[in-house]
Design an enzyme around this catalytic site. Structure first.
Site: not given
Lengths: 306, 306
Positions: B209, B15-16, B207, B249, B240
């Site tokens: 990055h 997903r991300d 979470h 991530n 990003c």
């Protein structure tokens, strides 16, 4: 979180960085890089090595680098010397600070310099003595402190023994090298704790490679023990001879970014540092390995300081 | 060093990660990736998002992903839902766990979802209520917890307010997102401490990055506070949007490597995880951003566990 108020960065780019790059960089470019690093605020810069250019062609011309330095007040320019011959050459070229090295792993010592750890220390003792007698400062490196490409895990006790020997010879500082970057924070901390039982943390430096991305976390874990000297290379120069294509020295930009963000003073200007990194990576024909440098090149921002 | 005995990794790659990749990945490949991640031992995997494919074409086909899952016992497959329409579509496709999101920064909320933070929370309240009433588990995300691309620094208090609101709606877990990766360890810790005054650490996830290379150090700093859930993406998928070309991530491989090395159990097999990463980076036509994955591809070794 207990952190030192300030950290001294020992810049490894021109030596440990460039010696592991495929491209040999001309002396004039090395001098520009070194001056750009000093301009950025770095006060300890390792500028080359007097190993045989037959073995490490990237370090050819270190005498010319020393001779050509635009020396700035307050900046220490050191060189690595493998033996008395190298030391004499370094002194003849004007070196005022040199570094010697030992390994915490027997197999690595054999493979790297063809002698046992004990033999290597016996060989270095007269080198250190001669340098000290001539008024030079001497730094000691211990390699493979968190892992060996041949033996795997390395016992903290083995690191302690070599660090104690180097400190006992008169090295003002002992730099603890995770040469293959396999270390993780808890092991890094235990290793430093073992060494610090006999060598005061004020005399220890962290020299961690970022091969497995762990270097900043390892540094953080050890700063909390009071270590306040960190070795790093601008743009993350260098690589890992034991894993071609993998990352090398932790990037100075990434270290300074972390310390800036925690309010730990380094005296280094991150923008100027990134400029120095761009200078050398353009020469090498590739982008920086530093994530901070890559973010800045991509238009990322720098947050305010803590 | 106080560390949790075990950490649950919430895998963000499908997903991300993929929503920030330039290449849109076919449903069949997503399904293979998700299954490879489960095979590697991951027990929480975010598999897609019900945002409009007009805005995020990479997430088109999430209903087909949910329908096609080779569901394994003990594995939670979650999807992001932006509103009631998305929730209804998710439930129709068989979702049993969903996630909603709010920003800690007003400017980011305006730019991202065109409403204030307070308005976004008002909109999410009925979404969470509906999901809970239908027996789903709901996770909450807070973005920009350590920096905003428009405002710069973000106050821990702003993060706390949004986290409290999401927890209060009934989110079983609140994931604290350093969306642009500008955070550093001390600030990360202070932010978590502020949130943990009102939301128990047992309900918090990290979470982070890795845009500035700080993610592992930030995670380490917060694990010491007792947080034991970490979001990451295999191969460091994603990027990003605010610094094109920079890292996204934190890589699951790098997180698992650090935790393995510290003796913190994750249940994830690092070799199988790297295989999953290779599967998807081949599809994307590039190498992994994970330093561990790159070291392994270059022939580097995995040390023994602590």
């Amino acid at each position: 979180m207990m952190l030192p108020a300030q950290v001294r960065i020992v810049e490894m780019g021109p030596r440990d960085g460039l010696q592991n790059e495929a491209v040999a960089v001309p002396v004039a470019v090395k001098l520009d890089l070194i001056d750009a690093l000093a301009e950025a605020g770095l006060r300890s810069i390792e500028v080359g090595s007097f190993v045989s250019p037959r073995w490490v062609p990237q370090m050819a011309g270190t005498a010319e680098v020393l001779a050509g330095l635009r020396r700035r007040p307050g900046v220490a320019y050191s060189v690595l010397v493998p033996n008395l011959t190298g030391l004499e050459a370094a002194m003849a070229a004007g070196a005022r600070e040199v570094a010697v090295f030992g390994a915490a792993s027997e197999s690595f010592s054999r493979a790297n310099i063809n002698c046992s750890v004990a033999e290597s220390l016996e060989r270095f003792a007269p080198v250190v003595a001669r340098a000290l007698a001539a008024g030079l400062r001497v730094r000691g490196y211990v390699s493979c402190v968190l892992g060996c490409p041949y033996e795997g895990e390395v016992a903290p006790e083995a690191v302690r023994r070599v660090a104690v020997a180097l400190a006992g010879m008169g090295c003002h500082e002992v730099s603890l090298g995770d040469t293959i970057g396999t270390g993780t924070p808890l092991k890094a901390r235990r290793m430093v704790e073992a060494v610090a039982r006999d060598v005061p943390v004020e005399r220890l430096a962290l020299h961690f490679h970022d091969t497995y991305g762990q270097a900043l976390a390892n540094i953080l874990a050890c700063l909390e023990l009071g270590v306040a000297v960190v070795d790093s290379a601008v743009a993350g120069l260098g690589g890992c001879p034991y894993a071609k294509g993998a990352a090398g020295n932790v990037a100075t930009e990434d270290v300074v970014y972390m310390l800036d963000g925690m309010g730990v003073a380094t005296g280094v200007d991150l923008r100027l540092l990134a400029d120095a990194g761009n200078l050398i990576t353009r020469e090498l024909g590739r982008g920086p390995a530093s994530r901070v440098a890559r973010a800045l090149l991509a238009g990322g921002q720098l947050p305010g300081k803590a």
